[in-house]
Design an enzyme around this catalytic site. Structure first.
Site, PDB file in Angstrom:
ATOM      1  N   ARG A 283       2.965 -25.231 -46.236  1.00 46.97           N
ATOM      2  CA  ARG A 283       2.938 -26.400 -45.703  1.00 46.97           C
ATOM      3  C   ARG A 283       2.614 -26.256 -44.012  1.00 46.97           C
ATOM      4  O   ARG A 283       3.311 -26.883 -43.196  1.00 46.97           O
ATOM      5  CB  ARG A 283       4.564 -26.839 -45.776  1.00 46.97           C
ATOM      6  CG  ARG A 283       4.697 -27.105 -47.243  1.00 46.97           C
ATOM      7  CD  ARG A 283       3.997 -28.543 -47.531  1.00 46.97           C
ATOM      8  NE  ARG A 283       4.424 -28.933 -48.836  1.00 46.97           N
ATOM      9  CZ  ARG A 283       4.514 -28.627 -50.067  1.00 46.97           C
ATOM     10  NH1 ARG A 283       3.528 -27.454 -50.461  1.00 46.97           N
ATOM     11  NH2 ARG A 283       4.924 -29.241 -51.146  1.00 46.97           N
TER      12      ARG A 283
ATOM     13  N   SER B 111       9.821 -34.198 -50.234  1.00 42.65           N
ATOM     14  CA  SER B 111      10.661 -32.928 -49.930  1.00 42.65           C
ATOM     15  C   SER B 111      10.984 -32.955 -48.359  1.00 42.65           C
ATOM     16  O   SER B 111      10.170 -33.049 -47.506  1.00 42.65           O
ATOM     17  CB  SER B 111       9.948 -31.409 -49.911  1.00 42.65           C
ATOM     18  OG  SER B 111       9.845 -31.245 -51.224  1.00 42.65           O
TER      19      SER B 111
ATOM     20  N   GLU C 285      10.548 -30.128 -43.634  1.00 41.62           N
ATOM     21  CA  GLU C 285       9.176 -30.365 -43.824  1.00 41.62           C
ATOM     22  C   GLU C 285       8.620 -31.739 -43.474  1.00 41.62           C
ATOM     23  O   GLU C 285       7.315 -31.702 -42.985  1.00 41.62           O
ATOM     24  CB  GLU C 285       9.065 -30.327 -45.362  1.00 41.62           C
ATOM     25  CG  GLU C 285       7.749 -29.799 -45.888  1.00 41.62           C
ATOM     26  CD  GLU C 285       6.822 -30.889 -46.461  1.00 41.62           C
ATOM     27  OE1 GLU C 285       5.659 -31.246 -46.063  1.00 41.62           O
ATOM     28  OE2 GLU C 285       7.520 -31.753 -47.564  1.00 41.62           O
TER      29      GLU C 285
HETATM   30  N1  EPU Z   1      16.527 -26.953 -57.972  1.00 41.63           N
HETATM   31  C1  EPU Z   1      17.973 -27.093 -58.166  1.00 41.63           C
HETATM   32  N2  EPU Z   1      18.267 -28.191 -57.560  1.00 41.63           N
HETATM   33  C2  EPU Z   1      17.521 -29.242 -57.236  1.00 41.63           C
HETATM   34  C3  EPU Z   1      16.011 -29.161 -57.074  1.00 41.63           C
HETATM   35  C4  EPU Z   1      15.587 -27.884 -57.370  1.00 41.63           C
HETATM   36  O1  EPU Z   1      18.390 -26.366 -58.753  1.00 41.63           O
HETATM   37  O2  EPU Z   1      18.113 -30.409 -56.874  1.00 41.63           O
HETATM   38  C5  EPU Z   1      15.835 -25.702 -58.404  1.00 41.63           C
HETATM   39  C6  EPU Z   1      15.522 -25.619 -59.882  1.00 41.63           C
HETATM   40  O3  EPU Z   1      15.870 -24.330 -60.469  1.00 41.63           O
HETATM   41  C7  EPU Z   1      13.841 -25.688 -59.977  1.00 41.63           C
HETATM   42  C8  EPU Z   1      13.592 -25.005 -58.453  1.00 41.63           C
HETATM   43  O4  EPU Z   1      14.618 -25.575 -57.640  1.00 41.63           O
HETATM   44  O5  EPU Z   1      13.648 -25.192 -61.000  1.00 41.63           O
HETATM   45  C9  EPU Z   1      12.130 -25.705 -58.041  1.00 41.63           C
HETATM   46  O6  EPU Z   1      12.246 -27.074 -57.957  1.00 41.63           O
HETATM   47  P1  EPU Z   1      10.994 -28.110 -58.188  1.00 41.63           P
HETATM   48  O7  EPU Z   1      10.012 -27.303 -59.116  1.00 41.63           O
HETATM   49  O8  EPU Z   1      11.283 -29.481 -58.093  1.00 41.63           O
HETATM   50  O9  EPU Z   1      10.141 -27.583 -56.657  1.00 41.63           O
HETATM   51  P2  EPU Z   1      10.916 -27.627 -55.307  1.00 41.63           P
HETATM   52  O10 EPU Z   1      10.787 -26.164 -54.735  1.00 41.63           O
HETATM   53  O11 EPU Z   1      11.967 -28.238 -55.065  1.00 41.63           O
HETATM   54  C10 EPU Z   1       8.338 -27.673 -54.202  1.00 41.63           C
HETATM   55  C11 EPU Z   1       7.497 -28.674 -53.493  1.00 41.63           C
HETATM   56  C12 EPU Z   1       7.263 -29.974 -53.928  1.00 41.63           C
HETATM   57  C13 EPU Z   1       6.405 -29.912 -55.064  1.00 41.63           C
HETATM   58  C14 EPU Z   1       7.230 -28.930 -56.234  1.00 41.63           C
HETATM   59  C15 EPU Z   1       6.305 -28.754 -57.442  1.00 41.63           C
HETATM   60  C16 EPU Z   1       8.233 -27.736 -51.167  1.00 41.63           C
HETATM   61  C17 EPU Z   1       9.125 -28.109 -49.911  1.00 41.63           C
HETATM   62  N3  EPU Z   1       8.330 -28.869 -51.914  1.00 41.63           N
HETATM   63  O12 EPU Z   1       9.639 -28.422 -54.530  1.00 41.63           O
HETATM   64  O13 EPU Z   1       6.643 -30.718 -52.877  1.00 41.63           O
HETATM   65  O14 EPU Z   1       6.051 -31.139 -55.712  1.00 41.63           O
HETATM   66  O15 EPU Z   1       7.518 -27.656 -55.489  1.00 41.63           O
HETATM   67  O16 EPU Z   1       5.525 -27.758 -56.811  1.00 41.63           O
HETATM   68  O17 EPU Z   1       7.694 -26.907 -51.235  1.00 41.63           O
HETATM   69  C18 EPU Z   1       6.683 -32.248 -50.909  1.00 41.63           C
HETATM   70  O18 EPU Z   1       6.369 -31.278 -50.217  1.00 41.63           O
HETATM   71  O19 EPU Z   1       7.070 -33.244 -50.483  1.00 41.63           O
HETATM   72  C19 EPU Z   1       7.202 -32.033 -52.491  1.00 41.63           C
HETATM   73  C20 EPU Z   1       7.563 -32.921 -53.420  1.00 41.63           C
END
Ligand code: EPU
Length: 340
Positions: free
Chosen positions: A166, A240, A336
Site C-alpha cells: 500500500r 480498509s 490506509e
Molecule cells: N479478520 C477478522 N475479523 C474481521 C476481518 C478480518 O478476524 O473483521 C481476519 C480473518 O481471519 C480473515 C483475515 O483477517 O481471514 C483477513 O481478512 P480479509 O481476507 O478480509 O483481508 P484483510 O487483510 O482484512 C486485505 C486488504 C483488502 C483486500 C483483502 C483481500 C489491507 C489493508 N486490506 O484485507 O483491501 O481486499 O485483504 O486481499 O491490506 C482495501 O485496501 O481497501 C481493501 C479492502
C-alpha cells in the site's frame, strides 16, 4: 472546453465516505493539456493542492483550504507488447473496475484478482492497490505523470515507482509533486491464475475442482467482495481504513503466546503481517458505533458512515480503534486511507 475553477465547491459527492466538505477551489481536469494551466492559474498560486481520483480512499476530516484537482482523463488503448506481455495505456480518470472488466471481456486476463476495487486507474499506483494475492505493482509497466517541479511530463517505469505494501513514491518523495496522467499495464501473454489466498481458493473450490479461468476468478472475487465489503453507493466507506501492521518475529511470538488464534502471514525477511481486522474484532469493536460512524459489522477493517456522519466523527472512531488495539496488543495501526 478548458477546465474551470470553481470557488468554495462542495466535495460531498466526490468522496466515498459521503461526508460534507468543501474545497476553496475545485477543478475537473478531463484532458491532459488542461492540467498545467489549472495549476498555473494565478487565483490559486501558492495554495495547497490535492489531487482526487474517485475519492474512494480519502477522509475529509475538515474542509480543504486550497485547490482540489479531480482528474478525469479518459482513454484505453493497446500500447504494443514486450516479450511476455500485452501493454495497455489507460487514462488516469478511468474507473478501475470497469477497466478490469473491459480488458477481461476483450480476452486479456491478469487483473481479475483486483476486480471491484473502487476508484480510478490513476489512483491505483499511488497506494499500490492489492487484493487476493495480487498487487498492481505486478502488472504495471509504466506511469506517465505531470511533474509539477520540472513542469514536464515524465515517464516512470515500475521500478521507479518504488512500490511497497500500500505504498509508492507518490506517497513519499513525489507526494504532491507528481500527478498521474496515465498508467500502462502489462498483461501476461501466457495467463496463469493467481491462487493461494485461502478465501478465494475456497470460493473457487466450491465451483469446481478444475483450474479456474480468469472469468471465474473475476466472478469469485466480486462475490467475496460483495459479501464482505460495503458498497460506497449505499453505505459511505473508504475500504480498509487501516493497513495490516507488520511486526517482527519476536513480537508475533509474544502475541501468539497470549492470543493463540491471532491471524498472521509470514513475509520475506522474517517479519509478519497481522490481520488488523482480527485485532479490531478481538478488541470487541466489530460493529461498534459512535454516533453516525461505525466499524463495519462484516469486516472490522472498514469504517462506515451510517448516514450524515462528519469526517471528524469518523476520525474520532478511528482514533478510538487505534487506542484500543495499541492498549491490548501494543501494535500501532496506521491509516490506509488518506486523511485530510
Ligand atoms: N479478520 C477478522 N475479523 C474481521 C476481518 C478480518 O478476524 O473483521 C481476519 C480473518 O481471519 C480473515 C483475515 O483477517 O481471514 C483477513 O481478512 P480479509 O481476507 O478480509 O483481508 P484483510 O487483510 O482484512 C486485505 C486488504 C483488502 C483486500 C483483502 C483481500 C489491507 C489493508 N486490506 O484485507 O483491501 O481486499 O485483504 O486481499 O491490506 C482495501 O485496501 O481497501 C481493501 C479492502
Amino acid at each position: 472546453m478548458p477546465a474551470e475553477l470553481q470557488a468554495n465547491a462542495s466535495l460531498n459527492a466526490l468522496n466515498a465516505f459521503g461526508v460534507n466538505a468543501t474545497a476553496a477551489w475545485l477543478a475537473h481536469v478531463q484532458c491532459e493539456s488542461d492540467l498545467a494551466p489549472v495549476l498555473a492559474d494565478r487565483r490559486v498560486a501558492g495554495w495547497p493542492q490535492l489531487v482526487l481520483g474517485g475519492g474512494t480512499n480519502i477522509l475529509f476530516a475538515s474542509d480543504f483550504p486550497g485547490l482540489v484537482v479531480r482528474v478525469g482523463i479518459p482513454g484505453l488503448r493497446a500500447a504494443g507488447q514486450t516479450g511476455d506481455s500485452w501493454l495497455f495505456e489507460i487514462g488516469a480518470g478511468m474507473d478501475w473496475h470497469h477497466t478490469v472488466q473491459s480488458l477481461l471481456e476483450a480476452g486479456f486476463g491478469g487483473l481479475e484478482n483486483l476486480a471491484l476495487i473502487p476508484g480510478t486507474v490513476g489512483a491505483a499506483p499511488i497506494q499500490n492497490i492489492g487484493a487476493y494475492g495480487l498487487e498492481i505493482a505486478e502488472r504495471l509497466h509504466s506511469v506517465r505523470a505531470w511533474d509539477c517541479r520540472g513542469q514536464a511530463v515524465v515517464q516512470m517505469d515500475a521500478a521507479e515507482c518504488g512500490f511497497g505494501y500500500r505504498d509508492s513514491v507518490f506517497k513519499r518523495e513525489y507526494k504532491g509533486s507528481r500527478i498521474v496522467l496515465s498508467v500502462t499495464l502489462a498483461l501476461p501473454k501466457r495467463w496463469q491464475p493467481v491462487l493461494g489466498y485461502t478465501e478465494l481458493d475456497r470460493e473457487l473450490k466450491a465451483l469446481s475442482n478444475q483450474t479456474p479461468s480468469a472469468g471465474e476468478i473475476f466472478n469469485a472475487v466480486c462475490a467475496i467482495r460483495r459479501r464482505k465489503l460495503p458498497d460506497p453507493a449505499l453505505l459511505g466507506n473508504a475500504g480498509s481504513f487501516f493497513k495490516n501492521p507488520i511486526v517482527t518475529r519476536e513480537k508475533r511470538t509474544e502475541l501468539i503466546s497470549h492470543f493463540p488464534s491471532l491471524v498472521s502471514y509470514a513475509l520475506s525477511g522474517g517479519r509478519f503481517k497481522l490481520a488488523a481486522g482480527w485485532l479490531i474484532e478481538a478488541c470487541g469493536m466489530k460493529g461498534a458505533s459512535r454516533g453516525r460512524a461505525a466499524v463495519y459489522d462484516r469486516q472490522a477493517l472498514v469504517l462506515v458512515n451510517r448516514g450524515g456522519a462528519t469526517g471528524r466523527e469518523i476520525l474520532d472512531l478511528a482514533s478510538e480503534v487505534q487506542a484500543r488495539v495499541a492498549e491490548k496488543f501494543g501494535v500501532v495501526l496506521e491509516p490506509e486511507a488518506v486523511i485530510v
